[in-house]
Design a protein around this motif. Structure first.
Motif, PDB file in Angstrom:
ATOM      1  N   MET A 231     -79.540 -85.920   0.673  1.00  0.00           N
ATOM      2  CA  MET A 231     -78.925 -86.454   1.909  1.00  0.00           C
ATOM      3  C   MET A 231     -77.916 -87.549   1.582  1.00  0.00           C
ATOM      4  O   MET A 231     -76.844 -87.609   2.171  1.00  0.00           O
ATOM      5  N   TYR A 232     -78.264 -88.436   0.627  1.00  0.00           N
ATOM      6  CA  TYR A 232     -77.339 -89.539   0.305  1.00  0.00           C
ATOM      7  C   TYR A 232     -76.011 -89.002  -0.225  1.00  0.00           C
ATOM      8  O   TYR A 232     -74.951 -89.529   0.107  1.00  0.00           O
ATOM      9  N   TYR A 233     -76.081 -87.969  -1.059  1.00  0.00           N
ATOM     10  CA  TYR A 233     -74.841 -87.465  -1.647  1.00  0.00           C
ATOM     11  C   TYR A 233     -74.059 -86.590  -0.669  1.00  0.00           C
ATOM     12  O   TYR A 233     -72.843 -86.680  -0.598  1.00  0.00           O
ATOM     13  N   LEU A 248     -69.229 -84.923  -9.008  1.00  0.00           N
ATOM     14  CA  LEU A 248     -69.700 -84.702 -10.377  1.00  0.00           C
ATOM     15  C   LEU A 248     -70.826 -85.682 -10.729  1.00  0.00           C
ATOM     16  O   LEU A 248     -71.800 -85.315 -11.384  1.00  0.00           O
ATOM     17  N   ALA A 249     -70.702 -86.913 -10.245  1.00  0.00           N
ATOM     18  CA  ALA A 249     -71.754 -87.900 -10.522  1.00  0.00           C
ATOM     19  C   ALA A 249     -73.085 -87.398  -9.958  1.00  0.00           C
ATOM     20  O   ALA A 249     -74.141 -87.549 -10.580  1.00  0.00           O
ATOM     21  N   GLY A 250     -73.027 -86.787  -8.789  1.00  0.00           N
ATOM     22  CA  GLY A 250     -74.242 -86.233  -8.176  1.00  0.00           C
ATOM     23  C   GLY A 250     -74.843 -85.147  -9.060  1.00  0.00           C
ATOM     24  O   GLY A 250     -76.054 -85.101  -9.278  1.00  0.00           O
ATOM     25  N   ALA A 298     -76.750 -95.326  -7.246  1.00  0.00           N
ATOM     26  CA  ALA A 298     -76.467 -96.605  -6.586  1.00  0.00           C
ATOM     27  C   ALA A 298     -74.963 -96.865  -6.583  1.00  0.00           C
ATOM     28  O   ALA A 298     -74.370 -97.191  -5.551  1.00  0.00           O
ATOM     29  N   PHE A 299     -74.316 -96.677  -7.749  1.00  0.00           N
ATOM     30  CA  PHE A 299     -72.883 -96.976  -7.823  1.00  0.00           C
ATOM     31  C   PHE A 299     -72.053 -95.953  -7.040  1.00  0.00           C
ATOM     32  O   PHE A 299     -71.097 -96.311  -6.347  1.00  0.00           O
ATOM     33  N   SER A 304     -68.910 -94.849  -2.202  1.00  0.00           N
ATOM     34  CA  SER A 304     -68.618 -93.991  -1.037  1.00  0.00           C
ATOM     35  C   SER A 304     -68.675 -94.828   0.243  1.00  0.00           C
ATOM     36  O   SER A 304     -67.838 -94.668   1.144  1.00  0.00           O
ATOM     37  N   LEU A 305     -69.658 -95.732   0.311  1.00  0.00           N
ATOM     38  CA  LEU A 305     -69.789 -96.564   1.515  1.00  0.00           C
ATOM     39  C   LEU A 305     -68.640 -97.576   1.589  1.00  0.00           C
ATOM     40  O   LEU A 305     -68.103 -97.859   2.669  1.00  0.00           O
TER      41      LEU A 305
END
Ligand code: HAS
Length: 557
Positions: A231-233, A248-250, A298-299, A304-305
């Motif tokens: 959900m966060y990604y 890609l980080a996800g 976290a980063f 994104s936020l």
């Protein structure tokens, strides 16, 4: 997207059943704080004793709610992102096994025959139906994985050049971790515990059982966490009004979880003398490794936020934090997710304390540990589950949210409650307050010779937090069931908000294929666990006789 009535019913049952059981789970959470603070100084309340209540609390909240939700969310995610429905017969079979398993275990717990806590460590012994129920629940959750993999392979055939959707990758990674880790607990239950519980074997190898349990047990926490990470990604950046900083980080994060979620279980056994130091040190190092995907998350999510905040017109370095839709009742999922993330900052940091070999000896088996895990499983995991359950129910049944302003306050109230509660527990833990103890009978009972006045403020703080959490829980039930019983207002559909990517990242083959990661996963597992199993077999000590919750004398019948 429109889905068949059959799939809709499966998902709805998988949401409704555990949320209903959660009423019992939350009630027992409050009772824990009352017993522990000495507000109640007795063995049982309403014919349910302390350990029975603690078992119900752990099993319902941490096992039943999480596994039903993971399967429901998995069906919805796979159907939505691959635009194809899972096989309904397999999904019904899975649901049937999970329900029957849950009912069996519930009977054993409610009748007082399985007060063995959610870790069911021997030599505490439960009724055979508890173990059988747990096994059926687990087998029920395996079935969808095989169906989802075949859905993915069919999709891949027609989409050679496309990147696998991140939510699909996360779902398959999560259930692969789950399948592999549950093999160990299935062995523990079916080969060690069940025959012993049926009286076919007289004694049990406690260390082997614990080691098999923790092979499963730590991966279990990531099985809880990964739906929230999906959900966060894939959803949160959109809800914030921005984009996902890096897809890609996800992918990297999910594949790292695949490698490192399981071979760290020994960090729960740092105090077990049977496992040798080298094995503990190696798994301690891997535990720091499994924190990496969370740091990456976290980063990435913070970036994104921040992007969303800047699009909303923020100024300065941290100005973006003031621009996010924290209390927008139409965008309530954002509130559920951001509160989970805030809690996870503290949950994660305390996890790193636990992982440090020497510091672990200060906090192990103290109240610090539930302090840590309420900021993880009762933080991001729980808030993502209850927020998404409400969202899925409302959209699948075309309902309007009941009391939307109350709904958006629920996660904030829960956040405040957990922060107070966990502070009490962790403070207490640091001054020796034990976990899993009915303190009101002894240490928090002024008329008892064991009275420990220094644990009064810590347990009172825990109780205050518990009361705030219970109020948040009650408000959630009002909103959830109010929505369930409201009239249909919108078309029934399966929809998720979908975040776009900030960067146009090219497709990297390594991060779009499961095979190499599964191979490395197996290799790391063998390197981490062959020595651990060798240690417990070599240093097993004498086998243990039975230890019944009702009569804590080893060997009592
Ligand atoms: Fe843990 C014990 C170590 C994560 C759950 N853990 C437990 C138990 C549970 C549990 C239930 O090494 C007790 C089991 C029992 O009954 O005995 N844990 C860790 C470590 C991590 C960790 C290193 N645990 C979790 C998660 C859980 C969970 C996740 C549930 C879901 N844990 C341990 C150890 C023990 C243990 C030992 C055994 C202790 C003992 O002695 O018994 C790591 O995965 C944590 C990494 C996390 C981070 C945080 C990243 C932060 C994020 C938020 C960013 C915020 C943003 C918002 C972007 C590094 C992602 C910003 C925006 C604003 C506006 C502010």
């Amino acid at each position: 997207m429109q889905i068949s009535r059959s799939l809709k019913n499966i998902i709805l049952i998988e949401l409704l059943l555990p949320i209903t059981l959660l009423i019992l789970g939350i009630y027992h959470g409050l009772m824990q704080t009352l017993y522990r603070s000495g507000t109640i100084s007795r063995l049982s309340t309403a014919h349910l004793d302390y350990y029975q209540g603690l078992t119900l609390h752990g099993v319902i909240n941490a096992i039943v709610l999480t596994s039903f939700f993971a399967v429901a969310f998995g069906h919805a995610t796979m159907a939505f992102h691959l635009q194809k429905e899972p096989n309904k017969s397999a999904a019904w079979l899975s649901l049937g096994l999970m329900v029957v398993g849950t009912l069996m275990a519930a009977w054993a717990m409610l009748s007082g025959n399985a007060s063995v806590l959610y870790t069911f460590y021997p030599p505490l012994k439960a009724h055979p139906l508890f173990y059988l129920g747990a096994a059926l629940l687990i087998v029920g959750t395996w079935i969808p994985l095989f169906d989802w993999v075949s859905m993915y392979l069919a999709w891949r055939k027609n989409n050679h050049e496309s990147k696998m959707p991140l939510a699909v990758l996360g779902t398959i990674v999560n259930f692969t971790i789950w399948f592999v880790c549950t093999l160990a607990v299935a062995y523990e239950v079916l080969v060690l515990l069940l025959p012993w519980s049926l009286g076919w074997t007289k004694e049990i190898n406690v260390t082997l059982s614990r080691t098999l349990f923790w092979f499963f047990g730590h991966a279990l926490v990531y099985f809880w966490l990964l739906p929230a990470y999906i959900m966060y990604y894939t959803i949160l950046p959109k809800l914030a009004g921005g984009k996902l900083y890096s897809d890609l980080a996800g992918r990297v994060a999910f594949f790292l979880f695949l490698l490192l979620s399981i071979p760290v279980g020994v960090h729960h056994q740092f105090s077990d003398p049977n496992i040798e130091r080298g094995t503990k040190f190696f798994q301690s190092v891997l535990t720091f490794g499994v924190a990496m995907p969370s740091f990456i998350t976290a980063f990435t999510i913070a970036a994104s936020l921040e992007y969303a905040g800047r699009l909303r017109g923020s100024k300065g370095f941290f100005g973006w934090m003031n621009k996010l839709p924290y209390l927008d009742s139409k965008n309530y999922l954002f509130s559920y997710m951001i509160c989970g993330l805030i809690l996870f900052i503290f949950g994660g940091l305390t996890g790193i304390v636990n992982a440090s070999y020497q510091l672990n000896s200060v906090v192990h088996n103290t109240a610090w540990i539930p302090g840590h895990f309420h900021m993880t499983v009762a933080g991001p995991v729980f808030l993502a589950i209850i927020g998404m359950s409400l969202f899925l129910y409302a959209t699948l049944k075309g309902r309007e949210i009941f009391l939307p302003r109350v709904n958006v306050i629920v996660p904030w109230l829960w956040l405040i409650g957990v922060l107070i509660f966990s502070t009490g527990l962790m403070w207490g833990g640091l001054i020796g307050e034990p976990r899993r103890t009915n303190l009101g009978m002894t240490y928090l009972n002024p008329s008892n010779s064991l009275y420990h006045p220094e644990w009064v403020p810590t347990t009172i703080l825990g109780m205050a937090g518990g009361i705030v959490m219970t109020i948040a829980g009650l408000l959630y039930f009002i909103v959830f069931f109010g929505t369930v019983f409201s009239k249909k207002k919108y078309p029934e559909t399966l929809e998720f908000p979908v975040s776009d990517s900030y960067h146009e990242e090219r497709r990297v083959g390594l991060f779009d294929s499961f095979r190499p990661w599964v191979v490395i996963m197996v290799v790391v597992l063998l390197i981490a666990y062959i020595p651990a199993i060798r240690d417990v077999m070599k240093n097993a000590g004498p086998q243990a006789p039975t230890f019944l919750p009702a009569n804590p004398t080893p060997g009592a019948k």
